[in-house]
Structures are given as C-alpha cells and as structure tokens.
Write a protein that holds these residues in place. Sequence first.
Motif, short mmCIF file in Angstrom:
data_model
loop_
_atom_site.label_atom_id
_atom_site.label_comp_id
_atom_site.label_asym_id
_atom_site.label_seq_id
_atom_site.Cartn_x
_atom_site.Cartn_y
_atom_site.Cartn_z
N LEU A 94 -5.70 -3.53 9.25
CA LEU A 94 -6.75 -2.85 10.01
C LEU A 94 -6.25 -1.55 10.61
CD1 LEU A 94 -8.51 -5.83 11.84
CD2 LEU A 94 -9.49 -4.33 10.10
N ASN A 95 -4.99 -1.54 11.06
CA ASN A 95 -4.42 -0.31 11.59
C ASN A 95 -4.34 0.76 10.50
OD1 ASN A 95 -3.05 0.99 13.94
ND2 ASN A 95 -1.39 1.15 12.45
N GLN A 96 -3.99 0.34 9.28
CA GLN A 96 -3.93 1.28 8.16
C GLN A 96 -5.32 1.84 7.86
OE1 GLN A 96 -1.32 2.39 6.47
NE2 GLN A 96 -2.41 3.51 4.89
N LEU A 97 -6.33 0.97 7.82
CA LEU A 97 -7.70 1.42 7.57
C LEU A 97 -8.20 2.33 8.69
CD1 LEU A 97 -9.22 -1.92 6.25
CD2 LEU A 97 -8.81 0.15 4.90
N ALA A 98 -7.88 1.97 9.93
CA ALA A 98 -8.32 2.78 11.07
C ALA A 98 -7.69 4.17 11.01
CB ALA A 98 -7.95 2.08 12.38
N ASN A 99 -6.42 4.25 10.64
CA ASN A 99 -5.77 5.55 10.53
C ASN A 99 -6.33 6.37 9.37
OD1 ASN A 99 -4.04 5.32 12.75
ND2 ASN A 99 -2.46 4.26 11.56
N LEU A 127 -8.01 9.03 0.02
CA LEU A 127 -7.59 7.86 0.80
C LEU A 127 -7.09 6.73 -0.09
CD1 LEU A 127 -10.47 7.70 3.46
CD2 LEU A 127 -8.25 8.82 3.64
N ARG A 128 -7.00 6.96 -1.40
CA ARG A 128 -6.68 5.89 -2.33
C ARG A 128 -5.33 5.22 -2.01
NH1 ARG A 128 -8.40 5.45 -7.57
NH2 ARG A 128 -10.29 6.33 -6.65
N ASP A 129 -4.30 6.02 -1.76
CA ASP A 129 -2.98 5.44 -1.48
C ASP A 129 -3.01 4.59 -0.21
OD1 ASP A 129 -1.99 6.64 -3.74
OD2 ASP A 129 -0.99 8.28 -2.69
N GLY A 130 -3.66 5.10 0.83
CA GLY A 130 -3.75 4.35 2.07
C GLY A 130 -4.54 3.07 1.91
N LEU A 131 -5.59 3.12 1.10
CA LEU A 131 -6.39 1.93 0.84
C LEU A 131 -5.56 0.88 0.11
CD1 LEU A 131 -9.10 0.41 0.81
CD2 LEU A 131 -9.70 1.69 -1.25
N LEU A 132 -4.76 1.30 -0.85
CA LEU A 132 -3.92 0.35 -1.59
C LEU A 132 -2.90 -0.32 -0.67
CD1 LEU A 132 -3.33 2.37 -4.87
CD2 LEU A 132 -4.59 0.21 -4.66
N VAL A 133 -2.36 0.43 0.28
CA VAL A 133 -1.43 -0.16 1.26
C VAL A 133 -2.15 -1.24 2.07
CG1 VAL A 133 -0.07 0.28 3.34
CG2 VAL A 133 0.07 1.86 1.40
N ALA A 134 -3.37 -0.92 2.51
CA ALA A 134 -4.14 -1.90 3.29
C ALA A 134 -4.43 -3.15 2.47
CB ALA A 134 -5.45 -1.26 3.78
N LEU A 135 -4.78 -2.98 1.20
CA LEU A 135 -5.08 -4.13 0.35
C LEU A 135 -3.84 -5.00 0.15
CD1 LEU A 135 -7.44 -2.63 -2.39
CD2 LEU A 135 -8.06 -3.88 -0.32
N ASP A 136 -2.69 -4.37 0.00
CA ASP A 136 -1.44 -5.15 -0.14
C ASP A 136 -1.20 -6.00 1.10
OD1 ASP A 136 -0.82 -4.33 -2.69
OD2 ASP A 136 0.54 -2.73 -2.06
N LEU A 183 -7.22 -9.06 -3.63
CA LEU A 183 -8.15 -7.95 -3.57
C LEU A 183 -7.56 -6.77 -4.33
CD1 LEU A 183 -9.53 -7.89 0.11
CD2 LEU A 183 -10.49 -8.98 -1.93
N GLY A 184 -8.36 -6.19 -5.19
CA GLY A 184 -7.90 -5.04 -5.97
C GLY A 184 -9.03 -4.05 -6.18
N LEU A 185 -8.68 -2.90 -6.71
CA LEU A 185 -9.66 -1.85 -6.97
C LEU A 185 -10.22 -1.98 -8.37
CD1 LEU A 185 -7.92 1.30 -5.43
CD2 LEU A 185 -9.52 -0.28 -4.35
N TYR A 186 -11.49 -1.67 -8.51
CA TYR A 186 -12.13 -1.55 -9.81
C TYR A 186 -12.89 -0.23 -9.83
CZ TYR A 186 -16.58 -2.73 -7.57
OH TYR A 186 -17.68 -2.72 -6.76
N GLU A 187 -13.30 0.19 -11.02
CA GLU A 187 -14.05 1.43 -11.16
C GLU A 187 -15.29 1.19 -12.01
OE1 GLU A 187 -13.37 5.94 -12.90
OE2 GLU A 187 -11.70 4.92 -11.88
#
Length: 352
Positions: free
Chosen positions: A81-86, A45-54, A330-334
Amino acid sequence: MDILSAIRAHVVRGWVNPGLRVDGRVGVGILGAVGGDHWWQSPSLRDGLLVALDLINDARAAPRRRPGWELAACADYFRALNQLANCLDGTMPPLPPHPDRPNVPGRRTESIKHQNLLLEMTAADQRGLLGHPAVAAFARFEPLVLDHGSPGMSQRIADLTEPVVQGASRQHREFRVSWLRWEERKSGTAQTLNKLIRAVLVVRNNIQHGEKTPSGPDVQRRERNQAVGRVVLPILEAIVDAVLVRPSHRLAAYGTLRPAQPNQDEVSVAAGDWTEITLTGWLRNQSSFPAFEADVSGQRVPAALFTSAGLPMIWPRLDDFEGRNYERRLGLYECEGIVGVANVYEWVGENW
C-alpha cells in the motif's frame, strides 16, 4: 463534511489528483480508453506497480501455520500500500513549500497519501469498503488499539496508566465514533475513510515496533498485535482489491482452464465473461501440462481473461485443483493496449 466538500478541501491544499473520481465519475487527466481509466495503468508507473504486486503476492503466500504469520502478511500488505500510495502521489501536483521553510519542497503526510488512495476509488467502492465485515469488526474491536508510539507507551501494557491508555487509543476511538455515525447515517464517507486509514496506520507502526520495551519483550503487546493483525489483514486485502479494480474477480488462464480446453468446466461453474488477452513471460510444458512464469522480459503469451463476481467463492477449489506446483499470483495482462491486474496460476514447482 460530505465527500464533495472533502475533495474541494483537498484541492485547495493541493493534495488531490486532477483525475480524482467524484461520485463514481472520472474527472480529467485519466487515461481515456475503455477499461483504461485508472491512475495505476500509466506506463510510467509500471515498475512501481510490479513492486507492489510482488509484495502482495508475498503477503498472500505467507505460511499460515507459522505463529505470527498474520503480522508478516500485514507487513507485506502495508509495504504494498505504501508503494501504491507513493506511485499515486507522484502523479499529483507538487505541494507549495512550507511558509516557514521556503527552500524545502512541500510533502504530503503518509496518512494523506494513503487517504488519496481511498479517494481514488469509486464512491460505490468507498461505501463497500466501509461496509466490509472486517471494517465493522475493526471498529468494534476490544480493547481499543493502542498507538505504541504515543507518549508513555514504552512501558509494558500491564503497567500503563489510564491517561496514557486514553491518549494512545485516540486514533482507534475516533475511527470507531466516525464509523458508527457512518453506519447509522451513511454520510461522512470521506471523513470516515480518513479516520480508518489513520487507525490502520497505527497498526502498521505497532507491527514495526514489535514487542520490545526497555524492560524486555512484552508478551501481552505481541498477543494484542497478533489479534489486531487478524482483524486488519482482510481490510488490507479489501483495500488492495478495490484500488486495483477487483482482481479478485479476474482469472488470466493460459492453459487447460481456457474456453474449449479440457478443464474449462472448473471455471464455468461461475457465471462470467471471457476476453482474449496476452501475458508476458515464459510458457513451457511441465509433465505434459502448460506452466507459466511471469517475466517482463519474456514473450507475449496468448491467454483468456475470465471475469466473474463469483470467482472469490471458487478460488479455494481452483487452488486445490491446480495443486502445489502452481501458485495463484496477481500479475499484469494486456488487452488492446490496456493493462490490467488479474490472478494467474504460475508454476512454482521444480525443474523449470
């Protein structure tokens, strides 16, 4: 209907993730590492999550001096929210075909997809959302929100008949009744969340419809949309924050705000904990200060994660301290192989 009954009903309909949280306990099918038990952390889901964060970052950056800015911000939050829901829906078991259309795959409605987002929250976060001041303000908002897609709503608001108004205000009215009952009894959480998301989606559809009518733009419709948008925007912010497990409480620091660095005191006024993490992007010097730009194809950048429930109270001061060349996004960290979401000050100035 209590939350457990609601969850069982969703299981019967094939609408629920096997990893759904029940009263704050994590079920099967969720990543097992500490801090990694959230559906959106799946690598698929990483790509979809990045779209939502953008989209969330676009909403947060909306120019607040421009007329109608709240509607633009709401629209971006709704798209996020629609991106996250999908994304969440893609992790759930498929629905059986409709009995009358056996060759057509079953599909969940938008309201069910969005409700599942809320049901994935912990029970504490669900109650916290319903107890949020913005949700209370929305429940008590006057006049009732009208669904512009309802029959008869093509007219100007001033020309609507009472039966049309009653029909168009049904979703908001049902949410108000459910929320007032929840406020009194603190029960019926799942049902009230369902009514909330249905009413909020009416606002989304109204924003999409805009102010147009067959007889021309309706100024009253635009003004009502803006007033509702100002109330709903903090609700959308609260939903996103809860779904992503409180990024408002996390700062990813890569420069002078880190421990043992010159400006650590700007952060340490809030009590919290530091953890070593990595960001992905590019780190350069701008005017002798570190400047970071997130990029999934970039390098691994060492950073420190500050976690504190006190951060929301000092964000405005930190924003001023960082200045106009840095934007809090908002961004991703590891951390030890686990992905999280945090606020990070990215360089947005010139001469990158």
